[in-house]
Design a protein around this motif. Sequence first.
Motif, mmCIF file in Angstrom:
data_model
loop_
_atom_site.group_PDB
_atom_site.id
_atom_site.type_symbol
_atom_site.label_atom_id
_atom_site.label_comp_id
_atom_site.label_asym_id
_atom_site.label_seq_id
_atom_site.Cartn_x
_atom_site.Cartn_y
_atom_site.Cartn_z
ATOM 1 N N THR A 100 1.431 -0.812 0.385
ATOM 2 C CA THR A 100 -0.241 -0.016 0.122
ATOM 3 C C THR A 100 0.949 1.407 -0.093
ATOM 4 N N LEU A 101 0.638 2.060 -0.242
ATOM 5 C CA LEU A 101 1.306 3.728 -0.334
ATOM 6 C C LEU A 101 1.753 3.833 1.265
ATOM 7 N N SER A 102 0.702 3.222 2.525
ATOM 8 C CA SER A 102 1.395 4.067 3.529
ATOM 9 C C SER A 102 2.335 2.230 4.059
ATOM 10 N N THR A 103 2.437 1.447 4.004
ATOM 11 C CA THR A 103 3.798 0.182 3.622
ATOM 12 C C THR A 103 5.010 0.581 3.447
ATOM 13 N N ASN B 172 1.088 10.845 0.276
ATOM 14 C CA ASN B 172 0.440 11.582 -0.652
ATOM 15 C C ASN B 172 1.249 12.846 -1.655
ATOM 16 N N SER B 173 2.890 13.084 -1.844
ATOM 17 C CA SER B 173 3.865 12.395 -2.310
ATOM 18 C C SER B 173 3.778 12.008 -2.954
ATOM 19 N N ASN C 11 -6.682 7.553 -6.759
ATOM 20 C CA ASN C 11 -7.284 6.595 -5.624
ATOM 21 C C ASN C 11 -5.869 6.422 -4.943
ATOM 22 N N ILE C 12 -5.560 6.612 -3.184
ATOM 23 C CA ILE C 12 -4.536 6.541 -2.614
ATOM 24 C C ILE C 12 -4.790 4.896 -2.083
ATOM 25 N N ASP C 13 -5.992 4.721 -2.309
ATOM 26 C CA ASP C 13 -6.181 3.192 -1.647
ATOM 27 C C ASP C 13 -5.826 2.101 -2.833
#
Length: 191
Positions: A37-40, A53-54, A63-65
């Motif tokens: 994920t973008l988070s991981t 976000n960057s 869609n960031i998800d």
Amino acid sequence: MKSLQKILLGTTMALGFGIFGTTVLADTLYTVKSGDTLSTISQSITGDNSLINSIAKDNNIKNIDLIHVGQELNIKTDGQAVAAPTNYVEPTYQEETYTEPANQETYSAPAETSSYTGNSSSAKEWIAQRESSGSYSATNGQYIGRYQLSSSYLNGDYSPENQERVADQYVADRYGSWENAQSFWMNNGWY
């Protein structure tokens, strides 16, 4: 003089790489793998979620998800030295073919199970029970149906057949299998 500058710069860079090991300067090219994920990805690079976000903006992700296995992301670190992602594994690709299912007059949901037994159908049912109690008509804001998929994934078709098809594709792209999705859900409370 320019030759001396090149030699000094090259030597300095070589020493820097030797001393600091796996650091990345400026931009990093990252290939998305199953479960990312973008988070991981942000966590693996900076230890926090500061890059989400960057990364989305720099790679035109609306869609960031939603990112896909094999997608290459350019990650800018503003020239700061950061640790290289430790979980990077070169992806392997398997060509898939899609065949439209035969027309079916009725749809019957898989039998309910109360515990995980280790196969795809039980992992899939386990997630459906936690997300919507198995209901194809469940809603939670923008999340629709049995697998609580974003309405943007379903493109206005909320039929059970489309929910099943989209959920299978989403899990295959993001986690590789329903078992991996279930494991992620058990660790994070969502998939």
